[in-house]
Scaffold this motif. Structure first.
Motif, PDB file in Angstrom:
ATOM      1  N   ILE A 259      -7.970   6.075  -8.120  1.00 15.82           N
ATOM      2  CA  ILE A 259      -6.760   6.955  -7.604  1.00 15.82           C
ATOM      3  C   ILE A 259      -6.116   6.116  -6.602  1.00 15.82           C
ATOM      4  N   PHE A 260      -4.854   6.009  -6.860  1.00 15.26           N
ATOM      5  CA  PHE A 260      -4.096   5.018  -5.894  1.00 15.26           C
ATOM      6  C   PHE A 260      -2.802   5.458  -5.367  1.00 15.26           C
ATOM      7  N   ASP A 261      -2.526   5.282  -4.039  1.00 15.15           N
ATOM      8  CA  ASP A 261      -1.190   5.469  -3.713  1.00 15.15           C
ATOM      9  C   ASP A 261      -0.235   4.037  -3.951  1.00 15.15           C
ATOM     10  N   ARG A 262       0.999   4.543  -4.482  1.00 14.47           N
ATOM     11  CA  ARG A 262       1.867   3.410  -4.752  1.00 14.47           C
ATOM     12  C   ARG A 262       3.205   3.824  -4.029  1.00 14.47           C
ATOM     13  N   SER A 263       3.796   2.378  -3.438  1.00 14.79           N
ATOM     14  CA  SER A 263       5.057   2.563  -2.628  1.00 14.79           C
ATOM     15  C   SER A 263       4.882   3.435  -1.484  1.00 14.79           C
ATOM     16  N   ILE A 264       3.961   2.811  -0.521  1.00 14.10           N
ATOM     17  CA  ILE A 264       3.988   3.489   0.876  1.00 14.10           C
ATOM     18  C   ILE A 264       4.976   2.930   1.678  1.00 14.10           C
ATOM     19  N   LEU A 265       5.202   1.704   1.461  1.00  8.36           N
ATOM     20  CA  LEU A 265       6.276   1.013   2.398  1.00  8.36           C
ATOM     21  C   LEU A 265       7.601   1.218   1.630  1.00  8.36           C
ATOM     22  N   ILE A 266       7.864   0.978   0.377  1.00 11.09           N
ATOM     23  CA  ILE A 266       9.027   0.821  -0.040  1.00 11.09           C
ATOM     24  C   ILE A 266       9.322   2.078  -1.080  1.00 11.09           C
ATOM     25  N   GLY A 267       9.191   3.407  -0.854  1.00 10.44           N
ATOM     26  CA  GLY A 267       9.302   4.435  -1.490  1.00 10.44           C
ATOM     27  C   GLY A 267      10.818   4.480  -1.735  1.00 10.44           C
ATOM     28  N   ARG A 268      11.556   5.050  -2.752  1.00  9.32           N
ATOM     29  CA  ARG A 268      12.944   5.204  -2.918  1.00  9.32           C
ATOM     30  C   ARG A 268      13.760   5.732  -1.715  1.00  9.32           C
ATOM     31  N   HIS A 269      13.030   6.828  -1.191  1.00  6.91           N
ATOM     32  CA  HIS A 269      13.957   7.682  -0.075  1.00  6.91           C
ATOM     33  C   HIS A 269      13.647   7.003   1.109  1.00  6.91           C
ATOM     34  N   PHE A 318      -0.310   5.681   9.115  1.00  5.49           N
ATOM     35  CA  PHE A 318       0.735   4.929   9.231  1.00  5.49           C
ATOM     36  C   PHE A 318       0.946   3.964  10.251  1.00  5.49           C
ATOM     37  N   GLU A 319       0.488   4.312  11.389  1.00  9.55           N
ATOM     38  CA  GLU A 319       0.570   3.193  12.727  1.00  9.55           C
ATOM     39  C   GLU A 319      -0.198   1.844  12.247  1.00  9.55           C
ATOM     40  N   MET A 320      -1.626   2.035  11.745  1.00 11.78           N
ATOM     41  CA  MET A 320      -2.068   0.963  11.208  1.00 11.78           C
ATOM     42  C   MET A 320      -1.590   0.205  10.335  1.00 11.78           C
ATOM     43  N   PHE A 321      -1.013   0.938   9.082  1.00 14.36           N
ATOM     44  CA  PHE A 321      -0.288   0.217   7.850  1.00 14.36           C
ATOM     45  C   PHE A 321       0.985  -0.414   8.232  1.00 14.36           C
ATOM     46  N   PHE A 322       1.850   0.191   9.064  1.00 15.30           N
ATOM     47  CA  PHE A 322       3.108  -0.194   9.416  1.00 15.30           C
ATOM     48  C   PHE A 322       2.903  -1.624  10.573  1.00 15.30           C
ATOM     49  N   MET A 323       2.108  -1.210  11.280  1.00 18.52           N
ATOM     50  CA  MET A 323       1.697  -2.488  12.196  1.00 18.52           C
ATOM     51  C   MET A 323       1.092  -3.801  11.398  1.00 18.52           C
ATOM     52  N   SER A 324       0.338  -3.432  10.552  1.00 22.76           N
ATOM     53  CA  SER A 324      -0.042  -4.503   9.676  1.00 22.76           C
ATOM     54  C   SER A 324       1.165  -5.131   9.022  1.00 22.76           C
ATOM     55  N   LEU A 395       3.335  -8.301   0.817  1.00 20.11           N
ATOM     56  CA  LEU A 395       3.370  -6.960   1.374  1.00 20.11           C
ATOM     57  C   LEU A 395       2.820  -5.922   0.354  1.00 20.11           C
ATOM     58  N   ARG A 396       3.258  -6.343  -0.929  1.00 20.33           N
ATOM     59  CA  ARG A 396       2.463  -5.524  -2.101  1.00 20.33           C
ATOM     60  C   ARG A 396       0.948  -5.463  -2.073  1.00 20.33           C
ATOM     61  N   ARG A 397       0.413  -6.719  -1.894  1.00 18.33           N
ATOM     62  CA  ARG A 397      -1.092  -6.849  -1.807  1.00 18.33           C
ATOM     63  C   ARG A 397      -1.478  -5.999  -0.755  1.00 18.33           C
ATOM     64  N   LEU A 398      -1.062  -6.136   0.607  1.00 15.77           N
ATOM     65  CA  LEU A 398      -1.308  -5.540   1.592  1.00 15.77           C
ATOM     66  C   LEU A 398      -1.419  -3.795   1.399  1.00 15.77           C
ATOM     67  N   GLU A 399      -0.328  -3.522   0.696  1.00 17.16           N
ATOM     68  CA  GLU A 399      -0.368  -2.130   0.424  1.00 17.16           C
ATOM     69  C   GLU A 399      -1.388  -1.647  -0.557  1.00 17.16           C
ATOM     70  N   MET A 400      -1.720  -2.429  -1.460  1.00 19.95           N
ATOM     71  CA  MET A 400      -2.747  -2.209  -2.257  1.00 19.95           C
ATOM     72  C   MET A 400      -4.070  -2.134  -1.924  1.00 19.95           C
ATOM     73  N   THR A 401      -4.270  -2.933  -0.998  1.00 16.89           N
ATOM     74  CA  THR A 401      -5.784  -3.139  -0.245  1.00 16.89           C
ATOM     75  C   THR A 401      -5.827  -2.023   0.798  1.00 16.89           C
ATOM     76  N   LEU A 402      -5.015  -1.523   1.480  1.00 14.47           N
ATOM     77  CA  LEU A 402      -5.022  -0.598   2.544  1.00 14.47           C
ATOM     78  C   LEU A 402      -4.668   0.797   1.963  1.00 14.47           C
ATOM     79  N   GLN A 403      -4.291   0.824   1.042  1.00 13.81           N
ATOM     80  CA  GLN A 403      -3.977   2.337   0.804  1.00 13.81           C
ATOM     81  C   GLN A 403      -5.188   3.151   0.502  1.00 13.81           C
ATOM     82  N   PRO A 404      -5.230   4.482   0.751  1.00  9.52           N
ATOM     83  CA  PRO A 404      -6.264   5.329   0.878  1.00  9.52           C
ATOM     84  C   PRO A 404      -6.501   6.219  -0.559  1.00  9.52           C
TER      85      PRO A 404
END
Ligand SMILES: C[S@@+](CC[C@H](N)C(=O)[O-])C[C@H]1O[C@@H](n2cnc3c(N)ncnc32)[C@H](O)[C@@H]1O
Length: 420
Positions: A259-269, A318-324, A395-404
Motif C-alpha cells: 500500500i503506497f502513497d503516490r505524489s506527495i511532492l507533486i500532486g496536481r493541486h 511533512f517537515e521531515m519529507f520536505f526538508m529531505s 526526488l521520485r525515489r526519495l518519495e518512494m522510500t520515505l512514503q508511509p
C-alpha cells in the motif's frame, strides 16, 4: 494548393498535430515519468510473480480496467518492467505482448471511451465496455471469463461510497479465478495540497469538491468556470476496513501486497493552491526538470512548509519529507556550482551529514555520481537533458522510500492478492 490546405487541416483536426508539451495537461511529464512509473515499480514484484506463474502453466494474462477512461491503464501496465534489467537488455516488459490475452476497459463515460477506442483501434487485444459499476460488477462483466488482474487507477475508487466499493470488490472476488491481483486507487486523505480539508472527522467518509482546474495554465484558471464533483479521500485504515468487509461478503482472502502513497511532492493541486494557499508551484517545476532542452531554476523546487496547528503527527512527517527534498535540491545546486567542467571535477566537496535519513544519503550519492560522470560532456545540453531529469528521478525515489502508505499523498494505492 487546395490539396495541401486540406491535408494540413485534416492533420490538425486529428488533434495529433497539436504542439506537444510535457509541462501541462493530463499527460504531463510528471504523470508519465513519475506517477505511472512509480505505480509500475510498486506493482513490479507481484506482476512478475503472476507472469512467471502464467508462463509455467502455459496460460496468458487477462486484464480488466475499471473506470478506464481513455484506456491509459493499458500503457501503464504494459510499461511495467520485469526487474532491474542489465544495461544491454532491451526486452524488459513484465507483460510482453505475446503474454497478453486481453485487456478490457470499462467506463461510464462515452466520450472518454470514444477516445480510448480511437487510440487503441489498431490493437486487437484491447476492447472496451460502456457500463456502470456503481452497483457492483455489471452483468456485462459477470458474463466475461475471469480476469487475472482487476485494475483501477488515478483515484477511480474515490468516485464511490465505501459500501459501493465493498460491493464492487466482493463481486470481483466472486468473479476472479483462484488467484488474481487487484489494484485499488483512491485519493489520499491527508495530502499537503489539501491541508485545508484535514479537519474533517477521521471516522466518517469524507468527499472533497474536486476541480480539474490544473489542466489550464495559471493565467486562465481564474477565467474558466471549472465544475466540481465529489471525490472520497481515503486512509490506509479505511481502505483495510473495506477489504475486510469485501472479504467477509465474498468468502475470498484479500491479502495486501503493498500500500503506497503516490505524489506527495507533486500532486496536481500543488500547482493550483486551491485547497492550501501555501503550496508552491512544484508540479510545473518538476515537469520542467524532465523537459528536454529546458533548464530549470532549481530554487523553484524548494518548499517552505507551513504546518497546520493541531496536526502534529502529519506536520512532523511533512517537515521531515520536505526538508529531505530541499536538502537534495540544495545539494544538487552546490554540486552544479562547484563542478569545473574544463577540469572535469568538483572544486570542493559539498557535505553530506552522517545523520541524514539513508534514502536521502543514497539520493545525494547518486546525484554526485551523475554530475561527476557527465558534467564534462559538451554536446546536447547535459544539464537540461541528463542531470535535471536525474534530479527528478532522485526526488521520485526519495518519495518512494520515505512514503508511509497512510494517505499523505495525492493518491493512496493498494495492491492486493485475491485467493480463493
Ligand atoms: C479518476 S478517473 C481515472 C481514469 C483512468 N483510469 C486514468 O488512468 O486516467 C475515473 C474514471 O472512472 C469513471 N467512472 C466514474 N464513475 C463510474 C461508474 N459509475 N462506472 C464506471 N466508470 C465510472 C470516470 O468516467 C473516469 O473515467
Amino acid at each position: 494548393m487546395m490539396a495541401e490546405k486540406k491535408a494540413y487541416s485534416q492533420a490538425a483536426y486529428t488533434g495529433k498535430y497539436d504542439r506537444a508539451t510535457g509541462l501541462l495537461g493530463k499527460y504531463d511529464n510528471v504523470r508519465r515519468l513519475w506517477e505511472d512509473q512509480l505505480t509500475g515499480i510498486f506493482l513490479r514484484p507481484a506482476l512478475t510473480d503472476l507472469m512467471d506463474e502464467k508462463r509455467r502453466l502455459l496460460k496468458r494474462v487477462r486484464i480488466l480496467d475499471l473506470g478506464c477512461g481513455s484506456g491509459d491503464g493499458y500503457d501503464l501496465l504494459m510499461g511495467v518492467t520485469t526487474k532491474d534489467p542489465d544495461i544491454y537488455e532491451y526486452i524488459i516488459a513484465a507483460i510482453t505482448s505475446d503474454m497478453l490475452r486481453e485487456y478490457v476497459g470499462l467506463d461510464i463515460n462515452e466520450d472518454l471511451l470514444k477516445q480510448a477506442e480511437a487510440y487503441h483501434s489498431a490493437n486487437q487485444k484491447v476492447r472496451f465496455i460502456h457500463d456502470d459499476v456503481s452497483r457492483g460488477l455489471p452483468a456485462s462483466v459477470k458474463k466475461e471469463e475471469p480476469f487475472d488482474i482487476y485494475f483501477t487507477s488515478y483515484g477511480t475508487f474515490s468516485h464511490f461510497h465505501d459500501d459501493q466499493v465493498v460491493k464492487i470488490i466482493a463481486d470481483l472476488c466472486t468473479h476472479a479465478p483462484e488467484r488474481a491481483l487487484m489494484v485499488g486507487d483512491w485519493l489520499g486523505r491527508y495530502s499537503y495540497e489539501w491541508q485545508d480539508l484535514w479537519h474533517h472527522p477521521a471516522d466518517q467518509e469524507y468527499f472533497m469538491d474536486y476541480r480539474i482546474s490544473y489542466i489550464y495554465p495559471e493565467h486562465e484558471r481564474g477565467q474558466v468556470d471549472v465544475s466540481s464533483f465529489p471525490l472520497r479521500l481515503m486512509t490506509r485504515d479505511e481502505m483495510m476496513k473495506i477489504m475486510d468487509q469485501a472479504s467477509k461478503e465474498s468468502g475470498a482472502e484479500i491479502k495486501p501486497i503493498t500500500i503506497f502513497d503516490r505524489s506527495i511532492l507533486i500532486g496536481r493541486h500543488m500547482e493550483t493552491g486551491e485547497y492550501n494557499k501555501n503550496c508552491p508551484n512544484l508540479r510545473l517545476a518538476v515537469n520542467s526538470l524532465f523537459e528536454s532542452y529546458l533548464r530549470t531554476d532549481l530554487e523553484r523546487l524548494l518548499i517552505d512548509h507551513v504546518p497546520r496547528p493541531g496536526f502534529d503527527h502529519l506536520n512532523n512527517f511533512f517537515e521531515m519529507f520536505f526538508m529531505s527534498c530541499n536538502a537534495l535540491v540544495n545539494y544538487t545546486i552546490s554540486l552544479l556550482s562547484e563542478y569545473d567542467s574544463e577540469a572535469a571535477k568538483l572544486r570542493t566537496d559539498p557535505q553530506v551529514q552522517p545523520f541524514y535519513p539513508d534514502p536521502l544519503k543514497e539520493a545525494m550519492h547518486i546525484m554526485r555520481k551523475v554530475i561527476e560522470g557527465v558534467g564534462w560532456v559538451k554536446w546536447g545540453d547535459v544539464r537540461a537533458n541528463f542531470i535535471e531529469p536525474h534530479l527528478g528521478y532522485s526526488l521520485r525515489r526519495l518519495e518512494m522510500t520515505l512514503q508511509p502508505g497512510t494517505g499523505v499523498g495525492h493518491s493512496l494505492v493498494g495492491v492486493f492478492e485475491i485467493r480463493k
